[in-house]
Design an enzyme around this catalytic site. Structure first.
Site, mmCIF file in Angstrom:
data_model
loop_
_atom_site.group_PDB
_atom_site.id
_atom_site.type_symbol
_atom_site.label_atom_id
_atom_site.label_comp_id
_atom_site.label_asym_id
_atom_site.label_seq_id
_atom_site.Cartn_x
_atom_site.Cartn_y
_atom_site.Cartn_z
ATOM 1 C CB CYS A 125 -16.169 5.143 -29.296
ATOM 2 S SG CYS A 125 -15.156 5.039 -30.778
ATOM 3 C CD GLU A 126 -16.197 4.516 -22.532
ATOM 4 O OE1 GLU A 126 -16.366 4.921 -21.502
ATOM 5 O OE2 GLU A 126 -16.223 3.482 -22.944
ATOM 6 N NE ARG A 181 -3.676 3.653 -10.988
ATOM 7 C CZ ARG A 181 -3.367 4.727 -10.197
ATOM 8 N NH1 ARG A 181 -2.812 5.901 -10.961
ATOM 9 N NH2 ARG A 181 -3.834 4.991 -8.958
ATOM 10 C CD GLU A 192 0.073 -9.128 1.660
ATOM 11 O OE1 GLU A 192 -0.922 -8.467 1.048
ATOM 12 O OE2 GLU A 192 -0.314 -9.939 2.524
ATOM 13 C CE1 TYR A 213 -9.196 2.313 -9.005
ATOM 14 C CE2 TYR A 213 -7.532 2.717 -10.585
ATOM 15 C CZ TYR A 213 -8.400 1.864 -9.984
ATOM 16 O OH TYR A 213 -8.213 0.529 -10.014
ATOM 17 N N GLY A 231 3.322 -3.536 -3.973
ATOM 18 C CA GLY A 231 3.229 -3.518 -5.273
ATOM 19 C C GLY A 231 3.516 -2.251 -5.754
ATOM 20 N NE ARG A 232 -0.448 2.758 -6.010
ATOM 21 C CZ ARG A 232 -1.690 2.886 -6.617
ATOM 22 N NH1 ARG A 232 -1.476 3.347 -7.737
ATOM 23 N NH2 ARG A 232 -2.723 2.281 -5.998
ATOM 24 N N GLY A 244 0.638 -1.343 0.066
ATOM 25 C CA GLY A 244 0.046 0.068 0.083
ATOM 26 C C GLY A 244 0.924 1.348 -0.038
HETATM 27 N N1 LLP Z 1 -1.718 -6.830 -0.725
HETATM 28 C C1 LLP Z 1 -3.184 -6.923 -0.987
HETATM 29 C C2 LLP Z 1 -3.923 -8.019 -0.479
HETATM 30 C C3 LLP Z 1 -3.736 -5.973 -1.909
HETATM 31 O O1 LLP Z 1 -5.050 -6.075 -2.058
HETATM 32 C C4 LLP Z 1 -3.010 -5.129 -2.680
HETATM 33 C C5 LLP Z 1 -3.496 -4.216 -3.593
HETATM 34 C C6 LLP Z 1 -1.682 -4.992 -2.456
HETATM 35 C C7 LLP Z 1 -1.062 -6.002 -1.404
HETATM 36 C C8 LLP Z 1 -0.582 -4.287 -3.057
HETATM 37 O O2 LLP Z 1 -0.985 -3.026 -2.836
HETATM 38 P P1 LLP Z 1 0.005 -1.631 -3.109
HETATM 39 O O3 LLP Z 1 1.402 -1.906 -2.554
HETATM 40 O O4 LLP Z 1 0.115 -1.877 -4.591
HETATM 41 O O5 LLP Z 1 -0.749 -0.352 -2.907
HETATM 42 N N2 LLP Z 1 -5.843 -0.712 -9.321
HETATM 43 C C9 LLP Z 1 -5.564 0.217 -8.188
HETATM 44 C C10 LLP Z 1 -4.915 -0.261 -6.888
HETATM 45 C C11 LLP Z 1 -5.646 -1.634 -6.544
HETATM 46 C C12 LLP Z 1 -4.920 -2.228 -5.239
HETATM 47 C C13 LLP Z 1 -5.423 -3.303 -4.863
HETATM 48 N N3 LLP Z 1 -4.978 -4.121 -3.638
HETATM 49 C C14 LLP Z 1 -5.058 1.564 -8.752
HETATM 50 O O6 LLP Z 1 -4.640 1.664 -9.925
HETATM 51 O O7 LLP Z 1 -4.754 2.556 -7.989
#
Ligand code: LLP
Length: 431
Positions: free
Chosen positions: A353-354, A323, A284, A327, A286-287, A247
């Site tokens: 087309c939107e 995105r 965990e 969002y 990601g981003r 997150g």
């Molecule tokens: N762990 C779990 C259980 C999650 O659901 C997520 C993201 C992560 C880890 C990784 O979170 P991060 O470090 O990436 O923030 N599509 C959206 C983001 C959705 C995130 C969903 N869960 C966007 O483009 O902002």
């Protein structure tokens, strides 16, 4: 040659009059591979990972890359080589990790809707842990494990009811969200899990949201998790690891999220102060590992000045970069070869087309037809969320390592898109 870095983007810089990612000219890559094109910097991903590794030096921790952010095999392989585990949310993601050479024992499986087939396959692969999200899921996992003569390693995802102060669609740790088990029911759920013969309790986890740019929600979540660990252990169930989810946000437009190592210094101090310093940890992210490592290159197809708005129509669209439409997210858009002409204000839009197909509102740019633009911070949640809407082929992806470019995904073809479809009338005629 002069070099001008872009704020928040340490691996991207103008050299002379051209934009480079590491040592690679983005103009040259667009000429070679076409547009829209995603280009990722290996060094940027490794630097982001290193910030977490520094923060955890000397601790027992498993970093599980949340691959939903970018699930391309070439990206997974990089993190696998660095010893990362993976947070997966489907059998598809698990299959990708194994295909890219990741270790099954370092996989954790999250998500509120795991099917029996997914549980079975994950158990057979020997994954490290299931992050279980409901009491009903616990019962099913127990049955599936017993039917295979195994014990499933589990961690229960708790909902700490902490407000991460982010976009409502990506806030996941509040009472009204579908994720995790409510705080009040956690202890009894652990007791139930402990009594089920097909389960082996490993840990506890939470994930409060995404694009979090403040420390406070993490510190609150950690406190609540530690309160729960104390209560669960007092009820006789040992907890081996604590997983604080992902997150951590990134700088899209001047946001100042904490650095991973600085945030973790504070979280670890809290763990130590509360006597949990020796506990194994998991995270965990990601981003924050991939987001600012990527750009999407796009060509200006047409300029369409208007009475109310000027439209800059580019060849990337909401199917490539969902995105903004989903969002109302902001991603910087910069010229690959800046012009010295005066800037004008443009709505940067795609060909779909939107009217929801926009990439940036009110952007000041000096552009002409045929110019290349780079949409920044496009390493996370872009390609992994891309679609074929309007029967557009998904873009190609390139990984840059110094001055070298690896094509890690070819541009999709129309034949690829239609491969699984069948013509019912043709079948009737053939009979
Ligand atoms: N762990 C779990 C259980 C999650 O659901 C997520 C993201 C992560 C880890 C990784 O979170 P991060 O470090 O990436 O923030 N599509 C959206 C983001 C959705 C995130 C969903 N869960 C966007 O483009 O902002």
């Amino acid at each position: 040659m002069s070099s001008k870095r872009l704020p928040g983007q340490p691996h991207i810089a103008y050299r002379g009059d051209e934009l480079f990612l590491e040592e690679a000219s983005l103009n040259a890559l667009a000429q070679q591979f076409g547009t829209p094109l995603f280009v990722y910097s290996k060094a940027a991903m490794m630097a982001a990972l290193a910030a977490y590794q520094r923060g955890f030096a000397g601790r027992k921790v498993q970093i599980c890359y949340a691959m939903k952010a970018n699930s391309t095999l070439g990206v997974i392989q990089l993190f696998a080589q660095e010893g990362c585990g993976f947070d997966v949310v489907s059998l598809g993601e698990l299959t990708r990790v194994l295909a890219a050479g990741g270790q099954a024992s370092r996989i954790i499986f999250s998500g509120v809707g795991k099917t029996r087939a997914e549980m079975r396959a994950a158990l057979q692969a020997g994954i490290g842990c299931f992050n279980v999200e409901s009491e009903a899921e616990l019962e099913v996992l127990n049955e599936v494990a017993l039917s295979l003569g195994r014990q499933a390693p589990v961690s229960i995802r708790v909902n700490p009811n902490v407000d991460p102060q982010t976009h409502p669609y990506i806030s996941t740790g509040l009472k009204g969200n579908k994720f995790g088990i409510a705080h009040e029911r956690v202890v009894q759920t652990y007791q139930r899990a402990d009594a089920l013969p097909g389960l082996r309790i490993e840990g506890i986890d939470c994930h409060i949201g995404s694009q979090i740019i403040q420390e406070a929600p993490y510190l609150d979540a950690m406190d609540r998790m530690l309160d729960l660990v104390q209560a669960i252990e007092a009820a006789g169930v040992p907890i081996h690891h604590i997983d604080l989810g992902g997150g951590l946000g990134i700088d899209y437009n001047g946001e100042t999220p904490p650095e991973a190592d600085q945030l973790w210094a504070k979280l670890l101090a809290k763990l130590d102060a509360r006597g949990f310093g020796q506990r194994a940890l998991m995270i965990e992210p990601g981003r924050s590992l991939v987001g600012n490592a990527g750009v999407c290159l796009t060509e200006v197809l047409y300029l369409k000045p208007g009475e109310q708005k000027n439209f800059c129509i580019v060849d990337a669209a909401m199917n490539d970069l969902p995105r903004p439409a989903m969002y109302q997210a902001y991603q910087q858009i910069v010229p690959v070869k800046p012009r010295s002409a005066p800037e004008e204000t443009w709505e940067v839009v795609g060909p779909i087309c939107e009217s929801g197909d926009w990439l940036g509102h009110d952007r000041n740019l000096a552009v002409q037809q045929g110019d290349l633009l780079a949409v920044l911070s496009a390493g996370a949640y872009c390609m992994s969320m891309a679609s074929n809407y309007n029967t557009r082929n998904r873009a190609a992806e390139v990984l840059v390592e110094g001055g070298h470019a690896h094509l890690i995904r070819e541009r999709e073809s129309y034949a690829d898109q239609m491969r699984l479809e069948r013509l019912p009338l043709a079948a009737t005629i053939a009979r």
